[in-house]
Design an enzyme around this catalytic site. Structure first.
Site, short mmCIF file in Angstrom:
data_model
loop_
_atom_site.label_atom_id
_atom_site.label_comp_id
_atom_site.label_asym_id
_atom_site.label_seq_id
_atom_site.Cartn_x
_atom_site.Cartn_y
_atom_site.Cartn_z
N THR A 32 0.82 -1.22 0.00
CA THR A 32 0.00 0.00 0.00
C THR A 32 0.85 1.27 0.00
OG1 THR A 32 -1.79 -1.15 1.09
CG2 THR A 32 -1.78 1.22 1.33
N TYR A 45 -8.14 0.62 -3.70
CA TYR A 45 -6.95 1.13 -4.38
C TYR A 45 -6.15 -0.04 -4.91
CZ TYR A 45 -4.69 -0.46 -0.17
OH TYR A 45 -4.24 -1.26 0.85
N SER A 78 1.68 -7.92 -0.76
CA SER A 78 2.49 -8.88 -0.01
C SER A 78 1.79 -10.21 0.23
CB SER A 78 2.98 -8.26 1.30
OG SER A 78 1.91 -8.10 2.19
N THR A 111 1.54 -4.63 4.04
CA THR A 111 1.39 -4.91 5.47
C THR A 111 0.85 -6.31 5.77
OG1 THR A 111 -0.81 -3.90 5.47
CG2 THR A 111 1.05 -2.48 6.07
N LYS A 184 -0.10 -8.00 12.78
CA LYS A 184 -1.12 -7.08 12.29
C LYS A 184 -2.41 -7.36 13.05
CE LYS A 184 -2.95 -5.22 7.97
NZ LYS A 184 -2.97 -5.32 6.50
N1 GLU Z 1 -2.63 -6.50 0.57
C1 GLU Z 1 -1.62 -5.60 0.21
C2 GLU Z 1 -0.26 -5.98 0.74
O1 GLU Z 1 -0.12 -6.55 1.79
C3 GLU Z 1 -1.91 -4.20 0.60
C4 GLU Z 1 -2.04 -4.04 2.09
C5 GLU Z 1 -1.04 -3.07 2.65
O2 GLU Z 1 0.09 -2.95 2.18
O3 GLU Z 1 -1.43 -2.42 3.62
O4 GLU Z 1 0.69 -5.65 0.09
#
Ligand code: GLU
Length: 346
Positions: A32, A45, A78, A111, A184
């Site tokens: 993100t 997004y 991720s 994340t 998380k």
């Molecule tokens: N699901 C995506 C990831 O983990 C976006 C979530 C984020 O980065 O907060 O890359």
């Protein structure tokens, strides 16, 4: 005269070395923090769109903290993290530190699996220089995007002499969180990360770290895991426990040829008879089983309520971290007592 010149030269070198900024390499993987939405208040997004150069350019004053070099390792969400990328991150960081090519590393990361990458590197990169992972809960195009400040804090932390030998750290929302405990705990809020068992290592204020505690576990430079020559990691899976869970998933895992299984048990690492039967099959086939829990804090010890005490327990490693530790333990041993020792120390 000669003496005075010598002293002047020495002072110039001293001044230059004192004013030299730390050399920080930013390894960008996506998420993100590199995300873009169609509107500034849009909840949906696309992650992993912006390049590391665009992200660095969006953070005021960041170049004053350190001499920065950005490397785009990949640009993914991720949830699509791959073993290949973990091994590449390990090799890149190991190489940077071994040859003294930088003073610290920052990784930008989605994340969703940030805590897993953090723990993997915490167990494998055997150096004392700082490794800091950060990301964002709101995309770069959002009103009050959290990514720029998180990156500023991450670079500031990686540049700090106080960050040496503390293990891999996650910096999110001003908190400094240790790789061994960080998880998380909110799906969407910017305050999404915590250390449920031990609390944060510290906080960032005015671009400086304030530490409250140290990690009580072995990590980085004191790790026994040497993966320098490893090209693929043992296969370890997680089986989730819940009310009247069937044996479908556990049987599929056992039949898949997994090397290890972590049970995300209910409560203090419990599971029902259907899963227990599957685990017996796993045991008979020499698959290592570790008992963990789906509960966020408290951990699992040997005081098993029912069934078997043959399996090692994960103590307070959550199932996704226990899976990584089991993976690395299996590169060394298949002895359950030795694996239990490893879970106690890391
Ligand atoms: N699901 C995506 C990831 O983990 C976006 C979530 C984020 O980065 O907060 O890359």
């Amino acid at each position: 005269m000669y003496k005075r010149l010598l002293i002047a030269g020495f002072l110039i070198i001293l001044a230059l070395s004192l004013s030299a900024k730390p050399r920080i390499v930013i390894l960008a993987t996506g998420g993100t923090i590199a995300g873009s939405a169609s509107g500034a208040a849009q909840a949906s997004y696309q992650p992993g769109v912006l390049s590391i150069q665009q992200i660095i350019a969006s953070v005021p004053d960041i170049e004053q903290l350190a001499e920065l070099k950005g490397i785009q390792v990949c640009n993914i969400s991720s949830q699509n993290m791959e073993e290949r990328i973990w091994l590449e991150l390990f090799k890149t960081i190991d190489n940077l530190f071994t040859h003294d090519l930088c003073d610290g590393v920052v990784i930008t990361h989605g994340t969703d699996t940030m805590e897993e990458t953090a723990y993997f590197l915490n167990l494998t990169v055997r150096h004392t220089k700082p490794i800091v992972i950060t990301g964002a809960m709101r995309p770069a195009t959002s009103l009050s995007a959290d990514g720029p400040f998180n990156l500023f804090n991450a670079v500031a932390l990686a540049s700090s002499p106080e960050a040496q030998n503390r293990g891999v750290m996650v910096v999110m929302n001003d908190y400094i969180l240790s790789a061994d405990d960080v998880t998380k705990t909110n799906t969407v809020n910017p305050n999404a990360f915590s250390c449920p068992n031990y609390g944060p290592l510290g906080i960032m204020r005015d671009g400086l770290p304030i530490f409250f505690r140290e990690s009580p576990f072995r990590h980085t430079a004191s790790s026994e895991f040497n993966i320098t020559n490893i090209v693929s990691l043992p296969k370890t899976e997680i089986i989730y426990s819940y009310a009247f869970a069937s044996d479908v998933a556990i049987n599929a895992i056992v039949d898949s040829g997994a090397d290890g299984i972590v049970v995300a048990g209910v409560g203090h690492g419990n599971y029902n008879r259907a899963i227990s039967k599957g685990l017996e099959k796993a045991y008979a086939r020499g698959i290592m089983v570790v008992r963990s829990s789906r509960i966020a804090s408290g951990g699992v010890d040997q005081a098993a309520e029912e069934y078997d005490t043959r399996w090692p327990v994960s103590y307070n490693k959550n199932p996704q971290k226990a899976r990584i530790l089991l993976m690395l333990a299996l590169t060394k041993t298949k002895d359950s007592k030795e694996i239990q020792r490893i879970f106690k120390e890391y």
